[in-house]
Structures are given as structure tokens and as C-alpha cells.
Design an enzyme around this catalytic site. Structure first.
Site, PDB file in Angstrom:
ATOM      1  N   GLU A 150      -3.602 -14.446  -8.723  1.00 14.58           N
ATOM      2  CA  GLU A 150      -2.795 -13.238  -8.865  1.00 14.58           C
ATOM      3  C   GLU A 150      -1.551 -13.395  -8.017  1.00 14.58           C
ATOM      4  O   GLU A 150      -1.528 -14.198  -7.080  1.00 14.58           O
ATOM      5  CB  GLU A 150      -3.582 -11.997  -8.446  1.00 14.58           C
ATOM      6  CG  GLU A 150      -3.976 -11.970  -6.992  1.00 14.58           C
ATOM      7  CD  GLU A 150      -4.844 -10.782  -6.633  1.00 14.58           C
ATOM      8  OE1 GLU A 150      -4.518 -10.083  -5.652  1.00 14.58           O
ATOM      9  OE2 GLU A 150      -5.837 -10.546  -7.336  1.00 14.58           O
ATOM     10  N   GLU A 175      -9.890  -9.397   0.805  1.00  7.35           N
ATOM     11  CA  GLU A 175      -9.816 -10.858   0.825  1.00  7.35           C
ATOM     12  C   GLU A 175     -10.760 -11.434   1.875  1.00  7.35           C
ATOM     13  O   GLU A 175     -11.096 -10.770   2.861  1.00  7.35           O
ATOM     14  CB  GLU A 175      -8.382 -11.301   1.129  1.00  7.35           C
ATOM     15  CG  GLU A 175      -7.374 -10.795   0.121  1.00  7.35           C
ATOM     16  CD  GLU A 175      -5.936 -10.976   0.580  1.00  7.35           C
ATOM     17  OE1 GLU A 175      -5.032 -10.864  -0.259  1.00  7.35           O
ATOM     18  OE2 GLU A 175      -5.723 -11.213   1.785  1.00  7.35           O
ATOM     19  N   LEU A 210       3.195 -10.609  -4.523  1.00 10.33           N
ATOM     20  CA  LEU A 210       4.271  -9.620  -4.471  1.00 10.33           C
ATOM     21  C   LEU A 210       4.701  -9.288  -5.898  1.00 10.33           C
ATOM     22  O   LEU A 210       4.483 -10.080  -6.812  1.00 10.33           O
ATOM     23  CB  LEU A 210       5.460 -10.159  -3.667  1.00 10.33           C
ATOM     24  CG  LEU A 210       5.181 -10.506  -2.203  1.00 10.33           C
ATOM     25  CD1 LEU A 210       6.387 -11.208  -1.593  1.00 10.33           C
ATOM     26  CD2 LEU A 210       4.811  -9.272  -1.401  1.00 10.33           C
ATOM     27  N   ASP A 216       0.844  -1.195   0.000  1.00  6.52           N
ATOM     28  CA  ASP A 216       0.000   0.000   0.000  1.00  6.52           C
ATOM     29  C   ASP A 216       0.877   1.243   0.000  1.00  6.52           C
ATOM     30  O   ASP A 216       1.651   1.463   0.944  1.00  6.52           O
ATOM     31  CB  ASP A 216      -0.909   0.013   1.234  1.00  6.52           C
ATOM     32  CG  ASP A 216      -1.991  -1.060   1.171  1.00  6.52           C
ATOM     33  OD1 ASP A 216      -2.127  -1.681   0.101  1.00  6.52           O
ATOM     34  OD2 ASP A 216      -2.674  -1.271   2.182  1.00  6.52           O
ATOM     35  N   THR A 258      -4.383 -15.955  -4.231  1.00  2.71           N
ATOM     36  CA  THR A 258      -3.156 -15.160  -4.278  1.00  2.71           C
ATOM     37  C   THR A 258      -1.935 -16.010  -3.956  1.00  2.71           C
ATOM     38  O   THR A 258      -2.043 -17.169  -3.580  1.00  2.71           O
ATOM     39  CB  THR A 258      -3.222 -13.984  -3.293  1.00  2.71           C
ATOM     40  OG1 THR A 258      -3.342 -14.505  -1.970  1.00  2.71           O
ATOM     41  CG2 THR A 258      -4.401 -13.092  -3.582  1.00  2.71           C
ATOM     42  N   HIS A 318       0.543 -18.975   3.760  1.00  2.00           N
ATOM     43  CA  HIS A 318       1.411 -20.132   3.546  1.00  2.00           C
ATOM     44  C   HIS A 318       2.417 -20.364   4.652  1.00  2.00           C
ATOM     45  O   HIS A 318       3.014 -21.441   4.729  1.00  2.00           O
ATOM     46  CB  HIS A 318       2.159 -19.963   2.217  1.00  2.00           C
ATOM     47  CG  HIS A 318       2.892 -18.667   2.108  1.00  2.00           C
ATOM     48  ND1 HIS A 318       4.143 -18.479   2.632  1.00  2.00           N
ATOM     49  CD2 HIS A 318       2.533 -17.484   1.551  1.00  2.00           C
ATOM     50  CE1 HIS A 318       4.531 -17.244   2.405  1.00  2.00           C
ATOM     51  NE2 HIS A 318       3.577 -16.605   1.753  1.00  2.00           N
ATOM     52  N   LYS A 370     -11.736 -13.192  -3.526  1.00  2.00           N
ATOM     53  CA  LYS A 370     -10.304 -13.387  -3.356  1.00  2.00           C
ATOM     54  C   LYS A 370     -10.028 -14.080  -2.023  1.00  2.00           C
ATOM     55  O   LYS A 370     -10.523 -13.653  -0.977  1.00  2.00           O
ATOM     56  CB  LYS A 370      -9.557 -12.052  -3.398  1.00  2.00           C
ATOM     57  CG  LYS A 370      -8.040 -12.191  -3.333  1.00  2.00           C
ATOM     58  CD  LYS A 370      -7.353 -10.857  -3.154  1.00  2.00           C
ATOM     59  CE  LYS A 370      -7.595  -9.942  -4.324  1.00  2.00           C
ATOM     60  NZ  LYS A 370      -6.815  -8.679  -4.202  1.00  2.00           N
TER      61      LYS A 370
END
Length: 723
Positions: A656, A463, A659, A378, A618, A576, A571
């Protein structure tokens, strides 16, 4: 013969350089058909003949340039005609060198770094070890001790005959048994955006050209050795002399040694440690996967204006020429409904969408019901609507809250989904009114097929998850995060669930779950055999995750009503880190009840299937090995998070990158996940969205890789495939 405009590309000296050379007094060299010819420096002429001398010098300079271009033109013509090299007519010298180097077994990276492939190095070592040591040839010297400075490196351990090198340039690029050091490429310059549609970009990243030295090369090699196969220097019979310190080598082949010998060894070591690229999979003929690009977060300002509209149009034209299918745009709740409830200002987005339609690009639109700012990536600040923050000042329980009582203003708590605390409306009613207004205002874009998909924001960062790892509260990767259920509305919901279960003592959050930056084994709740798997732990985690699923169910029901007949998507973030531990602590705090003995994504897939919503996943570009190298303590496994549950439920799956990605290895990972190899059902992603449009993407080497990636996502062939 190449035109004069190619001189700069080929690194040919201009007239000023040549005149400077003539003034040095140590002679200069002219390349002719028979090879380099030494020219003596001209003595200073009398004042009266200065003008005549200038004309003669200019004619000599022109002659030298014509001869140089003629030689280069013959080399290029011969390579195209006899060597089957895929070189364009106006290829520059960097492309020629790179093609010859790859043909000879070298690895050439986009920034110009060049080194032998691992297979070539192994062949060199094997050949050198097979030479008998008793045939008059001294054994190789032992490696220098670590404390001694590294020897200076040049392109080759031996000099070569200049005439042979010019007439057969591929011989100069045969792989040696030692790494080659090339200076780093110059700073990348962004592409110039055209005012009309631009063709796809082609070419190879330029290799940095070092200044040509007038010092002779270290030594000259016998002509017979030029005809030897690669690594001949290592396998030469012992009766052939090693090196002769001759001084008749051409200065065109001499490479200046590094200026700082102390750092030379370190640079060479880094080059040697770079691993060659693995073979690439050929995606020619594979299914077509559309590629979208996210526009900047602040593409529409808080005042409802398109930011840098002219520059944006140029960038979009370049993307269109590269084959990109469309763009993704965030429609911020905090901009459109900023001042008063149900007063919507779509002016900036109308202008933006018109620009996109004129360029014949598709649109993915995000209903962004969260604030922008404070998270990774952001770079702008877009808060929630002013009238909502006013309510939050008097009633902060409309926000998610952690155990310490810290409020997270990024999005509204799911506890008020059915509470009329927003000036007489519930949260889901506010979301529905916003989506319905958008559907009415942009009806023509739906009818014309310009808007291909609506992504519905369901939580933090848009999300479907709790805001369990906010950077504003001090979280740092790979912390496990904290549960976000301590506002009074969610606490009331938890109390009802505990009473229904018959255990009112369970109406509380865990008190041993650590803090934002804890590791699982540092807590009593998430450690192996911890309370997460107790009766209370299973009750709490089931309630916590079911609240997430219920929120998705309520909002998607109204989204399907507002966008009837249109494609909608949700989304889901890839949590992970700590995936290879038993508890999956980071997923639990985010709302995914997915420990090692339970499938926590099946309920999410079921609710998406219920409303025919696609799943946008993502972190598709992250690689397990990279995660282990960077954070070995995190036990991360992004590859284990590819949601087969969605495919098993019959959902369309898009993805998507989490990063920014500019390298070929990252793009190849995306391709492998987009089109799984040997999938028995032939499943593949139905779309990919690239994060994000920026000036860095348009730097020439980055955009070259991106355009190549787009072609492969579309199932087209590329010419520089590494097989």
C-alpha cells in the site's frame, strides 16, 4: 457536425459575448468557408426599428455559430479519417489541441501545461546553430541579464496566415524552440456521484482557455513557412525575412500577453524547467493484481453509525465502475468494545458490510487494536476502549514508554502480552476474544467470499513495529526516533535476559542513543563504529527485536485459530530514512535489527511463513530520488526496502502507499514494484491497497490517473501510453 451542447466545451462565445463585441465599435470577425471576414459594427438603429434589428442580430449570431461548428466538425472528421487520431466523436477542443500538440512533439501535462520535449528542443538548437551567420541574417540577441525583466511570451515567435491555420490546425502546434506558456487549469471540481452504476470515466483534463483577444497578432508569417517542418523558424535560410509587423493577422490566433510582466519570466522559467515524462512500460498482458481502496478512518462513528452513507454509496459505485476490486475497512477496538470488556457492538460495521456486498465489492478488514489520532494522515480521534484507558490511569505501565518516562497511549505494550492486568485477561487473550467475536458475527461474509483478507494489527498504526517516532512527542521526519522499552514490564523482561546472559549490568537501555530528532552521527550509539555494534549493543538490539518477533508469534497463533482457513496478513512499515547509513538507526529504534551487516527482516518473514500470513508492505510509491531532493540529509532509500526476504520465504506480498498519491509518476512507481521487470520467477504482488478514499481522489484529473492505474494493475491496455 457537432451538436449545440458541445458549444461550451469548444469555448465558443455565446450570444451575449457576440452582442458585446458588436457594441465595442472596433469591429468583430465572422469565420466563413473562405476564412475570417471582417464585419463592420452596425450603427444604432432608430427606436422604431429596434425589434427588427434584434431579430437580424440574432440571425447573424446563429449563422456565425453554425459556421464555427461546421469548421470544427470538419477538422475533427478529417483528423479521425486521415490522421488516425484516437478522438471520440464528441471530443472537445482541448482534446484536439492536446492530441495535435503531442503529435507535433510537445509535452502536454494533465493540467494543461505545455512545453517542447527535450528531444525537440535539442533538434531546434542544433538546426539553429547550423545556419551560417554571414547570409544577411543578424545573429540572435544575447540573453537579457538576470536583473532585467523577461520578455513577454506568446504561443509562437511568428504569426501565421489565419486561413492556413484554420484549414491545417496541426501546423499551428509544431514545436517551437522556446517554451510555451499556458495558463494554469481552473480549480478541479469533484465528480458528481451517480445514483446508479456509472461507466468508467474517460477524457483529458481540460486546458484553460484564455479570452480571445481582438488585438492583432504580433506579425504574419509567409505561407511558405507554414509548410516547413518543426522548428523551421530556427532553420530558415537567411534570405527569408525574419518577421514583418503586419496588422492583418486573425484575432482568433492572438493570445493576450500576461498582465504582470514582472512575473512572466518566472512563470516561463518554471514551465521550461518541467522535465518531460519518461517513456512508460506497457503492462498489457501482465498478471492481474487486485486493487483495493481504504475507506475513511471514521467511516463508522463512535456511536456505531455509518457516516454519510448516501455519499459513500455514490463513491463506491464510481470505484466499482472504474474496476476497483474492493475496499479496506478498519474495525476499531475502541468503537466495538468501547465501554465494557467482552461487550461488542458490531451494528455500524454490519450495515457498512451490507452496503459493500450489495455493490459486489470485496472486503479487506483490519483488526485495529491501536488508537487513531496523532499520526501522519490521521484526521479523526478514536482512542482505545474506555475501560482500557481507565486501567491505564492507575497503571500507566501498560503503555510503551520512552527513556524520559513519556507514555504512548497509541497501543498496549508488548510487555503485558502474558500479564493478566486487563481485568483478569492478558493482552493477547483480549485480542483473541475480539477476533473470535468478529468471526462469529460475520460468518456469512466469510462463507460467501466477500471478506477476502483479515489484516491483524500488531502495533502502532496497525503495523508490526514499536511506536518509536510519535508525532505527539515532537518527532519530525527524518529523526531517528527513540527506543520504547522503559515500562516496568519490558524492563523486567530485559533484566531476565541480561541475567540469563550473565551480564546484569546490561539490564538497561542505551544512554547515548540521542532523542527523537537526532541524526545517527550525533549519537554515540548509532554513529559509524558506535555502540550499536559493541557486545552490549548487539545484546540489547537482539533482545529488543526478538520481543517484536515474539509478539507477532503469539498474536498470529491466535489469529490463525480464530480465522482458520481464511487469508490473514500483517502490515510492515517501510522505515526508509537513514537506510544508507551503517547502523540504520531509524529501523533499530522501530524494532528491525537490520544494520548493514545483518538481515533484520528474515526472522519476521519466518514467523509469517509459520502461520501462512501474507506480508503487506508500505511506502511502495516513494522514490529514492524524490527523497534525496526533499531531505538530502536523511540518506533515505525506500527502493532498497522492497522485501525480497518475503518472496524468498515463499510469502505472498501485498503493498500500500504510505502517503496520498495522485500523479502518474507515483502510480508508475507502484506498477514497477508490483510487477518487477524481468523477474526470473515471474513474481508479483498479490494485491495493492490504495490510501485513501477522499474527495480529492474524485477530482477529475486525479480520478482519470487513478482509473488508468487500475487498468494497468489489471494487465489491461491503455490508449495514451507514453513510449
Amino acid at each position: 457536425m457537432l451538436g449545440e451542447e458541445e458549444d461550451e466545451e469548444m469555448g465558443v462565445k455565446d450570444e451575449e459575448d457576440d452582442e458585446d463585441d458588436g457594441e465595442e465599435g472596433d469591429g468583430y470577425y465572422m469565420v466563413g468557408a473562405a476564412g475570417p471576414v471582417a464585419m463592420e459594427a452596425t450603427a444604432p438603429a432608430p427606436a422604431g426599428s429596434g425589434r427588427r434589428r434584434a431579430r437580424e442580430e440574432k440571425e447573424r449570431t446563429k449563422l456565425r455559430e453554425r459556421q464555427r461548428r461546421a469548421i470544427t466538425g470538419r477538422i475533427l472528421a478529417g483528423l479521425r479519417q486521415h490522421g488516425n487520431y484516437n478522438l471520440r466523436v464528441r471530443a472537445d477542443i482541448n482534446e484536439v489541441i492536446a492530441a495535435l500538440a503531442r503529435e507535433a512533439g510537445w509535452v502536454v501535462l494533465p493540467d494543461g501545461t505545455t512545453f517542447p520535449s527535450s528531444s525537440a528542443s535539442q533538434v531546434c538548437l542544433a538546426r539553429s546553430s547550423s545556419v551560417p551567420a554571414s547570409r544577411g541574417r543578424a545573429p540572435p540577441p544575447p540573453p537579457p541579464p538576470p536583473s532585467s525583466p523577461s520578455p513577454k511570451k506568446t504561443f509562437s515567435s511568428h504569426s501565421r496566415d489565419p486561413e492556413q491555420m484554420l484549414t491545417s490546425p496541426s501546423l499551428f502546434l509544431q514545436p517551437a524552440c522556446r517554451p510555451v506558456m499556458v495558463t494554469a487549469a481552473p480549480p478541479c471540481t469533484p465528480l458528481a456521484f451517480p445514483t446508479s452504476p456509472a461507466p468508467p470515466l474517460r477524457g483529458v483534463a481540460p486546458v484553460a482557455a484564455r479570452p480571445i483577444s481582438h488585438r492583432p497578432a504580433p506579425g504574419a508569417l509567409r505561407a511558405s513557412s507554414l509548410l516547413s517542418p518543426p522548428c523551421a523558424a530556427a532553420s530558415r535560410p537567411a534570405d527569408v525575412p525574419e518577421d514583418d509587423d503586419d496588422d492583418d493577422a486573425s484575432p482568433l490566433l492572438a493570445v493576450p500577453v500576461p498582465m504582470d510582466p514582472a512575473t512572466d519570466g518566472l512563470v516561463a522559467k518554471k514551465v521550461a524547467e518541467v522535465a518531460p515524462r519518461p517513456p512508460e512500460r506497457d503492462f498489457a498482458g501482465t498478471p492481474y493484481v487486485p486493487v483495493y481502496v481504504m475507506l475513511p478512518l471514521n467511516v463508522v462513528s463512535a456511536t456505531g453509525e455509518v457516516v454519510d452513507a448516501d455519499e459513500l454509496v455514490g463513491q463506491l459505485r464510481v470505484l466499482k465502475a472504474a474496476g476497483v476490486d474492493g475496499v479496506m475497512v478498519d474495525c476499531w477496538w475502541g468503537i466495538v468494545e468501547a465501554n465494557r470488556p467482552q461487550e461488542y457492538n458490531w451494528t455500524g460495521y454490519k450495515r457498512l458490510f451490507q452496503m459493500i456486498r450489495e455493490l459486489k465489492l470485496k472486503l479487506q478488514v483490519v483488526m485495529s487494536f491501536h488508537e487513531c489520532g496523532g499520526n501522519v494522515g490521521d484526521d479523526v480521534n478514536i482512542p482505545l476502549p474506555n475501560w482500557v484507558t481507565e486501567i491505564g490511569r492507575s497503571n500507566p505501565d501498560i503503555y510503551f514508554t520512552d527513556r524520559a518516562g513519556r507514555r504512548n497511549t497509541e497501543c498496549l505494550s508488548w510487555g503485558i502480552d502474558k500479564e493478566r492486568v486487563l481485568q483478569g485477561r492478558t493482552a493477547v487473550e483480549v485480542y483473541f476474544d475480539y477476533m473470535r467475536s468478529f468471526r462469529v458475527e460475520f460468518d456469512e461474509y466469510f462463507e460467501d467470499g466477500i471478506i477476502s483478507e483479515i489484516e491483524v494489527g500488531l502495533g502502532a498504526c496497525g503495523e508490526l513495529r514499536y511506536p518509536s517516532y510519535p508525532a505527539k512527542h515532537g518527532w519530525k521526519y527524518p529523526g531517528i526516533g527513540e527506543f520504547q522499552c522503559y515500562d516496568r514490564y519490558l524492563q523486567k523482561n530485559l533484566r531476565k535476559a541480561a541475567e540469563a546472559r550473565g551480564h546484569t549490568i546490561w539490564a538497561r537501555g542505551p544512554d547515548n542513543a540521542g532523542h527523537y530528532n537526532s541524526e545517527p552521527n550525533q549519537t554515540g550509539f548509532f554513529c559509524d563504529g558506535g555502540d550499536y555494534d559493541s557486545y552490549y549493543g548487539r545484546f540489547f538490539l537482539n533482545w529488543y527485536s526478538q520481543t517484536l518477533v515474539d509478539h507477532a508469534d503469539r498474536v498470529l497463533m491466535l489469529a490463525r485459530l480464530a480465522f482458520e482457513g481464511q487469508n490473514i496478513a500483517v502490515k510492515v512499515s517501510g522505515i526508509h530514512w537513514w537506510y544508507k547509513t551503517a547502523s540504520h538507526a531509524a529501523e533499530l529504534t522501530a524494532g528491525f535489527y537490520n544494520p548493514c551487516n545483518r538481515d533484520g527482516y528474515a526472522p519476521i518473514a519466518a514467523v509469517l511463513k509459520k502461520y501462512d500470513a501474507a506480508l503487506n508492505f508500505t511506502c511502495v510509491e516513494l522514490r529514492t530520488m524524490d527523497q534525496h531532493e526533499a531531505y538530502p540529509e536523511a540518506f533515505a532509500d525506500p527502493e532498497g526496502l522492497v522485501l525480497n526476504d518475503a518472496w524468498d520465504a515463499g510469502l505472498q506480498v501485498a503493498s500500500e502507499n504510505a502517503l496520498p498519491c495522485y500523479d502518474r509518476e507515483g502510480f508508475n512507481k507502484i506498477l514497477e514494484n508490483a510487477k518487477p521487470r524481468n523477474d526470473p520467477d515471474g513474481r508479483h504482488l498479490f494485491g495493492f491497497t490504495y490510501l485513501r478514499l477522499s474527495s480529492v481522489l474524485f477530482e477529475r484529473p486525479n480520478f482519470f490517473e487513478f482509473e488508468r492505474f487500475v487498468k494497468r494493475m489489471h494487465g489491461e491496455a491503455v490508449l495514451d501510453l507514453l513510449v
